[in-house]
Design a protein around this motif. Structure first.
Motif, PDB file in Angstrom:
ATOM      1  N   VAL A 196      31.026  54.943  50.401  1.00  0.00           N
ATOM      2  CA  VAL A 196      30.378  55.515  51.906  1.00  0.00           C
ATOM      3  C   VAL A 196      29.380  56.559  51.191  1.00  0.00           C
ATOM      4  O   VAL A 196      29.260  57.220  50.201  1.00  0.00           O
ATOM      5  CB  VAL A 196      31.312  56.144  52.720  1.00  0.00           C
ATOM      6  CG1 VAL A 196      32.563  55.178  53.273  1.00  0.00           C
ATOM      7  CG2 VAL A 196      32.210  57.504  52.138  1.00  0.00           C
ATOM      8  N   ARG A 241      29.004  56.144  57.481  1.00  0.00           N
ATOM      9  CA  ARG A 241      28.167  55.039  57.037  1.00  0.00           C
ATOM     10  C   ARG A 241      28.539  54.597  55.529  1.00  0.00           C
ATOM     11  O   ARG A 241      28.706  55.308  54.790  1.00  0.00           O
ATOM     12  CB  ARG A 241      26.767  55.612  57.198  1.00  0.00           C
ATOM     13  CG  ARG A 241      26.305  55.710  58.538  1.00  0.00           C
ATOM     14  CD  ARG A 241      24.753  56.080  58.477  1.00  0.00           C
ATOM     15  NE  ARG A 241      24.521  57.495  57.957  1.00  0.00           N
ATOM     16  CZ  ARG A 241      23.705  57.542  56.911  1.00  0.00           C
ATOM     17  NH1 ARG A 241      23.050  56.450  56.352  1.00  0.00           N
ATOM     18  NH2 ARG A 241      23.468  58.730  56.296  1.00  0.00           N
ATOM     19  N   VAL A 242      28.699  53.015  55.624  1.00  0.00           N
ATOM     20  CA  VAL A 242      28.865  52.509  54.188  1.00  0.00           C
ATOM     21  C   VAL A 242      27.607  52.357  53.896  1.00  0.00           C
ATOM     22  O   VAL A 242      26.817  51.793  54.189  1.00  0.00           O
ATOM     23  CB  VAL A 242      29.681  50.963  54.566  1.00  0.00           C
ATOM     24  CG1 VAL A 242      29.961  50.216  53.338  1.00  0.00           C
ATOM     25  CG2 VAL A 242      30.987  51.327  55.225  1.00  0.00           C
ATOM     26  N   LYS A 282      29.725  60.469  61.807  1.00  0.00           N
ATOM     27  CA  LYS A 282      30.171  58.916  61.997  1.00  0.00           C
ATOM     28  C   LYS A 282      29.916  58.588  60.436  1.00  0.00           C
ATOM     29  O   LYS A 282      28.804  58.760  59.728  1.00  0.00           O
ATOM     30  CB  LYS A 282      29.123  58.305  63.001  1.00  0.00           C
ATOM     31  CG  LYS A 282      29.359  56.849  62.904  1.00  0.00           C
ATOM     32  CD  LYS A 282      28.642  56.395  64.039  1.00  0.00           C
ATOM     33  CE  LYS A 282      28.751  54.832  63.707  1.00  0.00           C
ATOM     34  NZ  LYS A 282      30.046  54.010  63.842  1.00  0.00           N
ATOM     35  N   GLU A 306      34.083  48.216  53.412  1.00  0.00           N
ATOM     36  CA  GLU A 306      33.298  47.446  54.388  1.00  0.00           C
ATOM     37  C   GLU A 306      33.659  48.371  55.839  1.00  0.00           C
ATOM     38  O   GLU A 306      34.815  48.901  55.958  1.00  0.00           O
ATOM     39  CB  GLU A 306      33.611  46.108  54.694  1.00  0.00           C
ATOM     40  CG  GLU A 306      33.062  45.301  53.302  1.00  0.00           C
ATOM     41  CD  GLU A 306      33.645  43.999  53.294  1.00  0.00           C
ATOM     42  OE1 GLU A 306      33.701  43.007  54.475  1.00  0.00           O
ATOM     43  OE2 GLU A 306      33.863  43.184  52.193  1.00  0.00           O
ATOM     44  N   ASP A 307      32.502  48.149  56.595  1.00  0.00           N
ATOM     45  CA  ASP A 307      32.787  48.711  58.127  1.00  0.00           C
ATOM     46  C   ASP A 307      34.045  47.822  58.567  1.00  0.00           C
ATOM     47  O   ASP A 307      34.215  46.617  58.398  1.00  0.00           O
ATOM     48  CB  ASP A 307      31.613  48.512  58.739  1.00  0.00           C
ATOM     49  CG  ASP A 307      30.603  49.622  58.777  1.00  0.00           C
ATOM     50  OD1 ASP A 307      31.070  50.834  58.614  1.00  0.00           O
ATOM     51  OD2 ASP A 307      29.552  49.324  58.379  1.00  0.00           O
TER      52      ASP A 307
END
Length: 253
Positions: free
Chosen positions: A27, A19-20, A17, A226-227
């Motif tokens: 990331v 992550r930013v 998964k 960004e997410d």
């Protein structure tokens, strides 16, 4: 028989998964599992199958990136590649390496190694650019066939089935050529333990972009990473009439 150059990339593993970073500059990569880009595994597999069919005499795996990229090259060698070339790019420079830089590196190596075919994955799963094959073909002036789901070999030419939005397209290209591998081209083999041991003895040449005369100054500036927005919950409607009314009102359910 052809000499084949295969571009491979070390990426964050597809099962991780993402992550930013808190400063939104990129990331998180430290302490995160990495592996070979899945489409590049397909590219290596295709080149190794060519060698097994006596269509290729040598398979060269190339990876651009930090020291850890050597692990990715060793994986390719364990799958059946004959030798590796590590274009060493460290730290920040590796993070901002772009397809235009990689394509120029691959093009220069293809000329230096006198190869007849370049195969890369259709895209990397980290940046999803889908540009390297096209740009490499442009730099070299070689015919380029992208999204290959089937490759048939003829006399100094290839018949390639491409996956396109409307179905399949069949094209013929003269060699030397650049190809990009799509998902259905083949199923990559697992590297066996004996082959992993043998791979440790295969040669890996280490060079830098400077040695090749390639400038890797970033052409693109990343402003923010960004997410994606959190998806809103859906709603259950009692019947079709209510659904049609909702759609007429504004198209949001």
């Amino acid at each position: 028989m052809a000499r084949v150059l295969v571009g491979i990339k070390r990426v964050i593993d597809y099962a991780v998964k993402i992550r930013v970073k808190s400063d939104k500059s990129g990331v998180v990569v430290d302490g995160v599992k990495h592996s070979m880009n899945p489409f590049d595994e397909i590219a290596i597999e295709e080149a190794v199958r060519m060698k097994e069919k006596k269509l290729a005499k040598e398979v060269i795996a190339v990876s651009c990136g930090p020291t850890a990229s050597q692990e990715t090259i060793r994986t390719a060698l364990a799958m059946g590649a004959d030798k590796g070339i590590h274009v060493e790019i460290s730290g920040n420079e590796a993070e901002f390496l772009q397809p235009i830089h990689v394509s120029k590196i691959l093009a220069k190596l293809a000329q230096d190694e006198k190869v007849d075919l370049i195969i890369v994955g259709k895209q990397a799963i980290d940046d999803d650019c889908n540009q390297t094959a096209q740009m490499t073909g442009g730099v070299l002036g070689w015919p380029t066939a992208t999204f290959c789901s089937k490759i048939e070999h003829g006399q100094n030419e290839l018949t390639v089935t491409r996956e396109i939005d409307g179905g399949l397209e069949v094209v013929k290209v003269k060699t030397p050529a650049v190809l990009s591998a799509d998902l259905r081209l083949n199923e990559p083999r697992y590297a066996t333990l004996p082959n992993i041991m043998k791979a440790k003895k295969k040669p890996v040449k280490k060079i830098s972009p400077k040695d090749l005369g390639i400038d890797i100054t970033p052409r693109i500036q990343i402003i923010s990473v960004e997410d994606p927005p959190v998806r809103q919950a859906g709603s259950i409607l009692p019947d079709v009439d209510t659904l049609i009314s909702k759609l007429k009102e504004g198209g949001h359910l």
